[in-house]
Design an enzyme around this catalytic site. Structure first.
Site, PDB file in Angstrom:
ATOM      1  CE  LYS A  83      42.103  45.884  36.933  1.00  0.00           C
ATOM      2  NZ  LYS A  83      42.502  44.754  37.667  1.00  0.00           N
TER       3      LYS A  83
HETATM    4  C1  E4P Z   1      41.187  41.801  37.456  1.00  0.00           C
HETATM    5  O1  E4P Z   1      41.578  42.648  36.590  1.00  0.00           O
HETATM    6  C2  E4P Z   1      40.277  41.754  38.642  1.00  0.00           C
HETATM    7  O2  E4P Z   1      40.965  42.695  39.478  1.00  0.00           O
HETATM    8  C3  E4P Z   1      40.135  40.415  39.479  1.00  0.00           C
HETATM    9  O3  E4P Z   1      40.173  39.343  38.377  1.00  0.00           O
HETATM   10  C4  E4P Z   1      39.167  40.357  40.344  1.00  0.00           C
HETATM   11  O4  E4P Z   1      38.875  38.860  40.645  1.00  0.00           O
HETATM   12  P1  E4P Z   1      37.892  38.581  41.848  1.00  0.00           P
HETATM   13  O5  E4P Z   1      36.546  38.899  41.795  1.00  0.00           O
HETATM   14  O6  E4P Z   1      38.124  37.075  42.189  1.00  0.00           O
HETATM   15  O7  E4P Z   1      38.592  39.507  43.189  1.00  0.00           O
END
Ligand code: E4P
Length: 215
Positions: A83
């Site tokens: 990622k």
């Molecule tokens: C997923 O890949 C993201 O890192 C995550 O959904 C971020 O979510 P948040 O905005 O609640 O931190």
């Protein structure tokens, strides 16, 4: 449609898996920090718990360093997806990983233009953050529907959409209706989806009435 658990917590992931809700897992540095300990060990355990993709975010932001770290992350397990934050160096790295056969997720997508760049770089997944857009008064669902339309209109772009930063069961319903490929949700939202007050009232009434007869 796949549902992923947006968590680095093994108990949450195992609980979701029992309900068929752990087709994969997304993590990020904030989620790993909540667990404490070694990122590598946490990712290794998650990758053994689920058979689907486990998204592991690089901490480096410069091209050569992203490549080095991403290759190391990919060695943790066969189901690791690297990622990478939406940055020019991140796009360059996604293109290199595409050529190496390492799957990638370009994350922190907040505009359709960024999604186009990620798809063209060969990212396996693009990851728009819906809730964080809503938090600043923008329309997160609109972004998801724009990206869905772009990819539907251009089938040569093979990237899949992972809707992230999901905050409510309502988001899950809207995203499912749009045909978003993957919904990654925190355990709290997955649990909220189970609930309806009429279900609880109905169960309570049936239990009361069942006392009035013998089985
Ligand atoms: C997923 O890949 C993201 O890192 C995550 O959904 C971020 O979510 P948040 O905005 O609640 O931190």
């Amino acid at each position: 449609m796949d549902i992923y658990v947006d968590s680095a917590n093994l108990k949450e992931i195992e609980a979701a898996k029992e309900l068929g809700l752990a087709d994969g897992v997304t993590t990020n540095p904030t989620l790993i920090a909540k667990e404490g300990g070694s990122m590598r060990e946490i990712l290794g355990k998650i990758a053994k718990t689920v058979s689907g993709p486990v998204h592991a975010e690089v901490l480096n932001l410069e091209y050569a360093a992203i490549l080095k770290e991403g290759r190391e992350l990919a060695k943790i397990a066969d189901n690791i997806v690297v990622k990478i934050p939406m940055l020019r160096d991140g796009l360059r790295a996604a293109k290199a990983f595409y050529e190496e056969g390492i799957p990638t997720n370009i994350t922190l997508i907040f505009s359709p233009a960024q999604a186009i760049l990620a798809a063209k770089a060969g990212a396996t997944y693009v990851c728009p953050f819906l809730g964080r857009l809503d938090d600043i008064g923008h329309d997160g669902l609109l972004l998801l529907s724009q990206i869905r339309s772009i990819l539907d209109a251009n089938p040569d772009l093979e990237t899949k959409i992972i809707a992230a930063s999901i905050r409510t069961p309502g988001h899950m319903i809207e995203l499912s209706q749009m045909g978003i490929d993957i919904l990654t949700a925190p355990s709290k939202v997955l649990q909220q989806m189970e609930k309806h007050p009429l279900t609880d009232q109905g169960i309570a009434a049936f239990i009361e009435d069942a006392k009035k007869f013998s089985a």
